[in-house]
Write a protein that holds these residues in place. Structure first.
Motif, PDB file in Angstrom:
ATOM      1  N   VAL A  61       0.929  -1.088   0.024  1.00  0.00           N
ATOM      2  CA  VAL A  61       0.072   0.004   0.072  1.00  0.00           C
ATOM      3  C   VAL A  61       1.121   1.218   0.057  1.00  0.00           C
ATOM      4  CG1 VAL A  61      -1.610   1.153   1.338  1.00  0.00           C
ATOM      5  CG2 VAL A  61      -1.770  -1.129   1.079  1.00  0.00           C
ATOM      6  N   LEU A  62       1.895   1.084   0.720  1.00  0.00           N
ATOM      7  CA  LEU A  62       2.822   2.382   0.713  1.00  0.00           C
ATOM      8  C   LEU A  62       3.594   2.601  -0.270  1.00  0.00           C
ATOM      9  CD1 LEU A  62       4.750   2.099   4.011  1.00  0.00           C
ATOM     10  CD2 LEU A  62       3.113   3.787   3.456  1.00  0.00           C
ATOM     11  N   THR A  63       4.028   1.592  -1.076  1.00  0.00           N
ATOM     12  CA  THR A  63       4.752   1.781  -2.529  1.00  0.00           C
ATOM     13  C   THR A  63       3.551   2.307  -3.528  1.00  0.00           C
ATOM     14  OG1 THR A  63       5.920  -0.110  -2.238  1.00  0.00           O
ATOM     15  CG2 THR A  63       5.722   0.469  -4.397  1.00  0.00           C
ATOM     16  N   ALA A  64       2.384   1.815  -3.389  1.00  0.00           N
ATOM     17  CA  ALA A  64       1.213   2.315  -4.295  1.00  0.00           C
ATOM     18  C   ALA A  64       1.090   3.956  -4.042  1.00  0.00           C
ATOM     19  CB  ALA A  64       0.051   1.632  -4.163  1.00  0.00           C
ATOM     20  N   ALA A  65       1.109   4.040  -2.903  1.00  0.00           N
ATOM     21  CA  ALA A  65       0.822   5.620  -2.451  1.00  0.00           C
ATOM     22  C   ALA A  65       1.705   6.469  -2.814  1.00  0.00           C
ATOM     23  CB  ALA A  65       0.858   5.775  -0.870  1.00  0.00           C
TER      24      ALA A  65
END
Lengths: 401, 399
Positions: free
Chosen positions: B271-275
């Motif tokens: 999720v962090l990477t996508a954000a």
């Protein structure tokens, strides 16, 4: 041409191509809005952490038994050590100059039952000083009585959630409850202030420290919180605490003393850097908007060669033509930046409505920096097309070539 | 019009306005480069963290005393009235598919040798420790398979502690004092580095029962089970739970499988990477507006041309196709350039700072390039539709 005429000329040129100008404005606005919005989020996170820390109390020194030689690493969290931090150690700290209050803490988990209801709850052993040091407040009843901290009276103070779970629809004050096999009388219920860094104060039972030590059959303390009188004295008191404990522990330096301020400062720095980084990433979009401005201005210059030629033929110097086009770019950026700011403020206000607990809000420098960057980028990228316009040969330009 | 002609026509108009096309593509390129670079860093960090955790193997189950309900330190770890005992650990070892059961406690004490002293993390463990952590002695051996309740006073040093206390000399057979008690050094572990702020090399390993006595502990801090590769972790966890309920009379432990932990951790990091990628995506949106603007201008400029095409019998769909292809072409070229710059930048960072793990996830890269083409399609769609709707007679007159 007077400056007002220049402004009017530039704004006419912009309103003349409405779609194109609106699109450029939108691009700038998205850039500015995202910079402001993201810094507001980062700043909100920073303020949130600050709140959490101040909920822990202020001017605190936190003592943990055990010490690791590796600096910068995690302190010994569980605190099992050959020589524990004793209640006498904690009480001795009270005699140090500059120390306002000392709250010893033991921690454990045990089944607590009242009537037929039972649940596993965090048990915290402490003294009367915990109330002011941790800045807790009472919902009803009273906290542990002040008096000899070495006396194990069977009194208990409940967290708000524990009280609601164990005594539904009943006033818990004056009731008895069992912690493991021991009976305690409830004398108060805490206000629900939520959780601060995993230190739960809502699902907890607080009992006198000696009672908790007997309950869990332990000698030592898990933490000692020391409240210092003045903020400036914290480093000095920290040194005194370390020295006193070393003396009491036969010259062994086996306690970790953390100043709350230094922890807060570390978090603060990290979050500040993070906010800046995010703002920087968002600012890339401003550069893209600048490229777009340059592109469109170049098109405009090539479309308006006739007009430029006419201006030149009428005697406008190079500098004036340059100024005209730069003004156009700057006006566009300004309008875009203002629109972006309005958008960001609207979204921030909306977010504040939806999540009232999260203190979102752009720091003062963010809108200024975002608008400044937008203006700078817009003007900079407008410079090249403007120079091209200014250098056009009047005769060729008039001929429309 | 054949599709080759269509492509040549669109290519021609992109080339005719070289500067304009270049700048438009540049806008997209910056956006794509930002997305690729940021996701590369994000995904590199994700891999790094997961690798840190799997270095201890994946067939692990951790059992801690007490029912953990809140974040932070569980009170039950510090002290509790329902201890997890060495007998529990021994009993769990007999479960089917369990290869090893290690009873763990940890504490903090000074280790002394001669006149040197160092405060470190003390880990009480059993002889199966190395299999469990996949971390082996570099020198000597690990704790022997003694009677767990009456183990001999042997100690195994972490790599850093050995260096600090003994320097280059061999510690094997030497006697050290830990918390005032005498132990004989029988091994030194291989260096392992840091995990979550804990220096795994600044440690000393002693038998569990001795550590419990040293720290005056009634309960273990954790029991770690290593189960046979290929068997189902959840089944093993469930049978461990049943056994402990039988032994304790109630369900009073928290059981975590490594699998669950990795899943949760992996999800958070993804999720962090996508954000982070989405942050870079803001620039991409601005780049898309750039294409929209330039295509709008192009349609306006080329009205005469459109009129002529229509007069020669080109259908509306064909005119639409021409402009859409042009927009997609611009976006894809920009996207490609951005890909190269982004991936190259990621590699450069990897070279310049080997500690910062960088990994370019190819599905993101492919997604970014497809995204760029899609942006061209969307941003070019409206101006192209306007071009297609032009009245041929009106458009011709504009010339």
């Amino acid at each position: 041409m007077s400056p007002e005429d220049g402004l009017r000329f530039a704004s006419r040129a912009l309103t003349g191509h409405r779609t194109r100008s609106l699109l450029m404005l939108l691009a700038m606005a998205i850039g500015v809005a995202s910079v402001v919005l993201l810094t507001a989020l980062g700043e909100g996170a920073r303020r949130y952490v600050n709140q959490q820390f101040s909920a822990l109390g202020s001017n605190l020194l936190i003592l943990l038994p055990g010490r690791n030689e590796t600096t910068g690493g995690a302190p010994p969290m569980l605190g099992s050590v050959p020589r524990e931090l004793s209640l006498d150690d904690a009480l001795a700290l009270l005699r140090l100059p500059g120390v306002k209050a000392v709250a010893p803490i033991t921690l454990g988990s045990a089944p607590v039952s009242a009537g037929r209801l039972s649940r596993d709850v965090l048990i915290s052993g402490s003294t009367a000083s915990m109330l002011p040091v941790r800045q807790l407040s009472m919902r009803s009843g009273r906290f542990l009585p002040a008096g000899d901290p070495r006396r194990a009276s069977a009194l208990a103070v409940l967290g708000a959630k524990t009280a609601a779970e164990l005594f539904p629809n009943r006033n818990p004050i004056g009731q008895t409850l069992r912690i493991d096999e021991w009976r305690f009388r409830v004398i108060g219920v805490l206000d629900d202030v939520g959780e601060a860094f995993g230190m739960n104060t809502s699902d907890v039972v607080i009992v006198p420290v000696v009672a908790a030590q007997a309950l869990f059959d332990v000698e030592g303390l898990f933490r000692v919180l020391v409240e210092v009188r003045q903020r400036e004295a914290i480093p000095r008191v920290r040194q005194r605490v370390i020295e006193l404990l070393k003396l009491r522990h036969d010259g062994e330096d086996d306690v970790t003393v953390i100043a709350q301020d230094s922890m807060l400062a570390t978090f603060d720095d990290v979050l500040r850097a993070l906010t800046l980084g995010i703002a920087g990433i968002a600012a890339i979009s401003l550069a893209v908007a600048g490229i777009l401005t340059m592109n469109v201005m170049l098109v405009a210059v090539s479309q308006r060669t006739g007009e430029i030629g006419l201006l030149k033929a009428l005697g406008a110097p190079q500098r004036q033509i340059l100024a005209l086009f730069v003004t156009e770019a700057a006006l566009l950026s300004l309008a875009g930046a203002l629109a972006g700011l309005a958008l960001a403020q609207g979204l921030i206000a909306l977010a504040a409505q939806i999540w009232p607990d999260f203190p979102i809000g752009a720091p003062g420098w963010a809108p200024i920096a975002a608008c400044g960057t937008a203006m700078f980028v817009g003007t900079l990228f407008g410079l090249l097309p403007a120079r091209r316009a200014a250098r056009l040969d009047p005769v060729a330009a008039l001929a429309g070539r | 019009m054949r599709w080759q002609d269509l492509a040549r026509y669109a290519f021609g108009s992109v080339r005719a306005h070289r500067q304009r096309s270049l700048l438009t593509a540049l806008g997209i390129a910056v956006g794509i480069a930002a997305v690729v670079l940021l996701t590369s860093i994000g995904s590199g960090v994700q891999r790094f963290v997961l690798a840190e955790f799997t270095q201890f193997g994946t067939n692990l189950i951790g059992i801690a005393p007490g029912k953990t309900t809140t974040a932070g330190i569980s009170g039950a770890l510090v002290s509790n009235v329902r201890p997890l005992s060495m007998d529990d650990a021994a009993a769990l070892a007999h479960l089917p598919n369990v290869l090893a059961s290690v009873a763990l406690v940890q504490g903090n004490a000074a280790v002394e040798f001669g006149r040197r002293s160092r405060r470190v993390m003390v880990i009480g463990a059993g002889h199966d420790g190395p299999d469990l952590w996949q971390m082996y002695p570099a020198l000597g051996r690990f704790l022997p398979d003694d009677n767990p309740l009456n183990a001999r006073a042997f100690a195994v040093l972490g790599a850093k502690l050995r260096k600090e206390l003994f320097g280059a000399a061999s510690p094997l057979g030497e006697r050290v004092r830990i918390g005032g008690e005498r132990y004989r050094v029988i091994g030194v572990m291989e260096p392992k580095g840091q995990l979550l702020g804990f220096d795994l090399d600044d440690t000393i390993y002693i038998p569990t029962a001795r550590a419990m006595a040293m720290f005056n502990l009634a309960s273990l801090h954790e029991i770690d089970l290593l189960f046979r590769a290929g068997s189902d972790g959840n089944t093993v966890a469930e049978s461990a739970r049943q056994m402990l309920i039988q032994r304790h009379g109630r369900d009073d432990v928290t059981i975590t499988t490594q699998e669950q932990m990795m899943d949760v951790l992996g999800d958070i990091l993804a999720v962090l990477t996508a954000a982070v990628g989405a942050l870079g995506g803001i620039s991409l949106v601005v780049g898309a507006i750039g294409i929209l603007t330039i295509m709008t201008i192009a349609v306006r400029e080329r009205r005469g041309e459109i009129g002529l095409l229509r007069a020669l019998g080109a259908r509306r769909g064909q005119v639409l196709g021409l402009f859409v292809v042009e927009a997609v072409l611009l976006a894809s070229l920009g996207g490609l350039a951005g890909l190269l710059v982004g991936a190259g930048g990621a590699q450069l960072i990897g070279l310049a700072a080997p500690d910062l793990p960088v990994h370019t996830p190819w599905q993101y890269v492919l997604g970014a390039e497809l995204g760029a083409a899609l942006i061209g399609l969307l941003a070019g769609g409206y101006p192209a539709w306007r071009a297609a709707r032009l009245d041929p007679v009106e458009a011709l007159r504009a010339e």
